[in-house]
Design a protein around this motif. Structure first.
Motif, PDB file in Angstrom:
ATOM      1  N   ASN A  73      57.781 -25.845  36.692  1.00  0.00           N
ATOM      2  CA  ASN A  73      57.005 -26.516  37.728  1.00  0.00           C
ATOM      3  C   ASN A  73      56.567 -25.421  38.679  1.00  0.00           C
ATOM      4  N   VAL A  74      55.381 -24.874  38.436  1.00  0.00           N
ATOM      5  CA  VAL A  74      54.997 -23.614  39.072  1.00  0.00           C
ATOM      6  C   VAL A  74      54.974 -23.720  40.588  1.00  0.00           C
ATOM      7  N   SER A  75      54.625 -24.887  41.132  1.00  0.00           N
ATOM      8  CA  SER A  75      54.552 -25.022  42.579  1.00  0.00           C
ATOM      9  C   SER A  75      55.933 -25.029  43.221  1.00  0.00           C
ATOM     10  N   GLU A  76      56.966 -25.125  42.417  1.00  0.00           N
ATOM     11  CA  GLU A  76      58.328 -25.115  42.940  1.00  0.00           C
ATOM     12  C   GLU A  76      59.154 -23.988  42.332  1.00  0.00           C
ATOM     13  N   THR A  77      58.457 -22.957  41.859  1.00  0.00           N
ATOM     14  CA  THR A  77      59.109 -21.834  41.200  1.00  0.00           C
ATOM     15  C   THR A  77      58.552 -20.528  41.747  1.00  0.00           C
ATOM     16  N   SER A  78      59.402 -19.673  42.270  1.00  0.00           N
ATOM     17  CA  SER A  78      58.936 -18.366  42.717  1.00  0.00           C
ATOM     18  C   SER A  78      58.560 -17.507  41.511  1.00  0.00           C
ATOM     19  N   ALA A  96      49.490 -12.434  39.017  1.00  0.00           N
ATOM     20  CA  ALA A  96      50.617 -13.102  39.667  1.00  0.00           C
ATOM     21  C   ALA A  96      50.216 -13.621  41.041  1.00  0.00           C
ATOM     22  N   ARG A  97      49.472 -12.821  41.777  1.00  0.00           N
ATOM     23  CA  ARG A  97      49.026 -13.231  43.114  1.00  0.00           C
ATOM     24  C   ARG A  97      47.992 -14.358  43.030  1.00  0.00           C
ATOM     25  N   ARG A  98      47.137 -14.311  42.025  1.00  0.00           N
ATOM     26  CA  ARG A  98      46.148 -15.388  41.872  1.00  0.00           C
ATOM     27  C   ARG A  98      46.842 -16.716  41.588  1.00  0.00           C
ATOM     28  N   VAL A  99      47.783 -16.714  40.655  1.00  0.00           N
ATOM     29  CA  VAL A  99      48.537 -17.942  40.383  1.00  0.00           C
ATOM     30  C   VAL A  99      49.196 -18.441  41.668  1.00  0.00           C
ATOM     31  N   ALA A 100      49.828 -17.521  42.390  1.00  0.00           N
ATOM     32  CA  ALA A 100      50.521 -17.904  43.615  1.00  0.00           C
ATOM     33  C   ALA A 100      49.560 -18.483  44.646  1.00  0.00           C
ATOM     34  N   SER A 101      48.373 -17.879  44.765  1.00  0.00           N
ATOM     35  CA  SER A 101      47.413 -18.341  45.768  1.00  0.00           C
ATOM     36  C   SER A 101      46.893 -19.731  45.454  1.00  0.00           C
ATOM     37  N   ARG A 102      46.941 -20.118  44.191  1.00  0.00           N
ATOM     38  CA  ARG A 102      46.401 -21.414  43.770  1.00  0.00           C
ATOM     39  C   ARG A 102      47.450 -22.506  43.701  1.00  0.00           C
ATOM     40  N   HIS A 103      48.712 -22.128  43.912  1.00  0.00           N
ATOM     41  CA  HIS A 103      49.777 -23.127  43.769  1.00  0.00           C
ATOM     42  C   HIS A 103      50.744 -23.143  44.960  1.00  0.00           C
ATOM     43  N   GLY A 104      50.286 -22.677  46.121  1.00  0.00           N
ATOM     44  CA  GLY A 104      51.040 -22.873  47.343  1.00  0.00           C
ATOM     45  C   GLY A 104      52.153 -21.895  47.613  1.00  0.00           C
ATOM     46  N   VAL A 126      55.809 -15.219  45.917  1.00  0.00           N
ATOM     47  CA  VAL A 126      55.494 -14.324  44.818  1.00  0.00           C
ATOM     48  C   VAL A 126      55.951 -12.919  45.185  1.00  0.00           C
ATOM     49  N   TYR A 127      56.502 -12.231  44.201  1.00  0.00           N
ATOM     50  CA  TYR A 127      56.874 -10.822  44.330  1.00  0.00           C
ATOM     51  C   TYR A 127      56.055 -10.071  43.298  1.00  0.00           C
ATOM     52  N   ASP A 244      43.544 -19.791  35.862  1.00  0.00           N
ATOM     53  CA  ASP A 244      44.468 -19.235  36.855  1.00  0.00           C
ATOM     54  C   ASP A 244      44.907 -17.824  36.511  1.00  0.00           C
ATOM     55  N   VAL A 245      44.786 -17.421  35.242  1.00  0.00           N
ATOM     56  CA  VAL A 245      45.259 -16.099  34.843  1.00  0.00           C
ATOM     57  C   VAL A 245      44.097 -15.165  34.494  1.00  0.00           C
ATOM     58  N   LEU A 246      42.904 -15.514  34.940  1.00  0.00           N
ATOM     59  CA  LEU A 246      41.769 -14.607  34.773  1.00  0.00           C
ATOM     60  C   LEU A 246      41.847 -13.485  35.798  1.00  0.00           C
ATOM     61  N   SER A 247      41.269 -12.353  35.457  1.00  0.00           N
ATOM     62  CA  SER A 247      41.314 -11.207  36.361  1.00  0.00           C
ATOM     63  C   SER A 247      40.143 -10.286  36.077  1.00  0.00           C
TER      64      SER A 247
END
Length: 363
Positions: A73-78, A96-104, A126-127, A244-247
């Protein structure tokens, strides 16, 4: 290899933890948040409502340990990305930062990792900075934490990784001479660099049987050479859309006119003939045998990615189509690599361009 050390470190991410106190400045004034972890966009978040009391929900039911094959559950997982230098790390870190930016998640526009170091984060973070797993685990465990973590990384064939490191650090940053002799002298000093970045404790020595155990510690170990395949597996395991994983490759940013952000020096790379000469030297002198653990990690990680992407052929084809339609054109415009178009430094650049391309594709 002592996997217990990682279990303890990841268990710290699952602990209860105390909720951090949140105080907000007057959002009508140009002022910084008290803590960057409270910022929902880039620090200093001028004239934005950036400080919010983010409640920490209970640990989601049904989320097993990191070996659970169900999507997180990505929105509840670091998201913890162990960023190994010269392994497509800026590009993967940008993902990693893009995913994080899109899921809170917090920390996607920061080098402070959402407050992990002080144990203050009240939301998944996100780290995605350069640091070994051992050091990260030690610092996180010392301060406490609250969230389940998805742990991943990207590795690369050791010889080209080492050559790339020489050119980046010795030549681009310090304007050193890149003669064959200097490259070879650098390679002769190399040890098991990948192993040392990924290992679970400070004293573990690489043994043949330990490679699979170490790979099992991670939710995903991708490779530079199979980057598209790695991204598809990542999206599947996180349960996020392929968009979400495009770069845009951080390497392409230099082609578009960017320079080393720390020094302003133009990037320098080895040409094909020099790489061929270095490979010939490596084969004659037993370079691979000297860094056998790194080669074993890279080869076994590659085999796992090929295995895991096999049932995802349709998704891989779609990802490559999206990449051609969106990411590659975005790399052509130098403006996409300016600070306001990137999530952090040269990580996660061309975000508006990628999003606009996805919108066009969907429309």
């Amino acid at each position: 290899l002592d996997a217990t050390a990682v279990d303890a470190g990841v268990d710290a991410l699952l602990g209860s933890g105390a909720r951090a106190q949140v105080s907000c400045p007057d959002i009508r004034k140009k002022t910084k948040c008290d803590r960057e972890a409270d910022c929902v966009w880039k620090a200093p978040c001028y004239e934005k409502k950036c400080c919010q009391p983010l409640a920490r929900p209970e640990r989601p039911s049904g989320l097993g340990p990191r070996y659970d094959t169900r999507p997180a559950n990505v929105s509840e997982t670091s998201i913890i990305f162990i960023k190994i230098p010269k392994c497509s790390s800026s590009t993967a870190g940008g993902v990693a930062r893009r995913v994080a930016s899109r899921h809170g998640h917090v920390g996607f526009a920061s080098q402070h990792n959402g407050g992990y170091r002080k144990g203050t984060t009240t939301h998944p973070a996100v780290y995605a900075n350069h640091e070994s797993l051992v050091k990260f685990m030690h610092e996180f465990s010392a301060h406490g934490g609250t969230w389940r973590a998805f742990l991943w990384t990207v590795v690369r064939e050791p010889l080209p990784r080492s050559v790339s490191a020489f050119f980046h650090f010795e030549v681009t940053k310090h304007r050193g001479n890149h003669s064959d002799a200097n490259v070879i002298a650098y390679l002769e000093s190399e040890g098991n660099f990948l192993w040392n970045y990924l290992r679970t404790n400070k004293i573990s020595a690489p043994r043949p049987g330990d490679v699979h155990k170490l790979l099992d510690v991670y939710d995903l170990v991708g490779t530079t050479e199979l980057f598209d395949e790695t991204m598809v597996v990542l999206a599947t395991r996180l349960g996020v859309p392929l968009g979400d994983v495009l770069s845009v490759s951080a390497k392409n940013s230099s082609v578009a006119g960017a320079r080393d952000p720390a020094t302003g020096n133009a990037f320098v790379r080895a040409d094909a003939s020099q790489i061929a000469r270095v490979r010939e030297w490596a084969e004659k002198t037993g370079f691979e045998a000297r860094v056998a653990a790194d080669y074993a990690l890279w080869r076994n990680a590659s085999a796992r990615v090929r295995r895991d992407v096999r049932p995802l052929e349709r998704e891989l084809a779609e990802y490559r189509r999206l990449k051609r339609a969106v990411a590659d054109p975005c790399a052509a415009d130098p403006r996409n690599f300016e600070e306001d178009q990137c999530l952090w430094r040269d990580n996660g650049c061309a975000q508006p361009c990628i999003d606009a391309g996805l919108a066009r594709d969907a429309g």
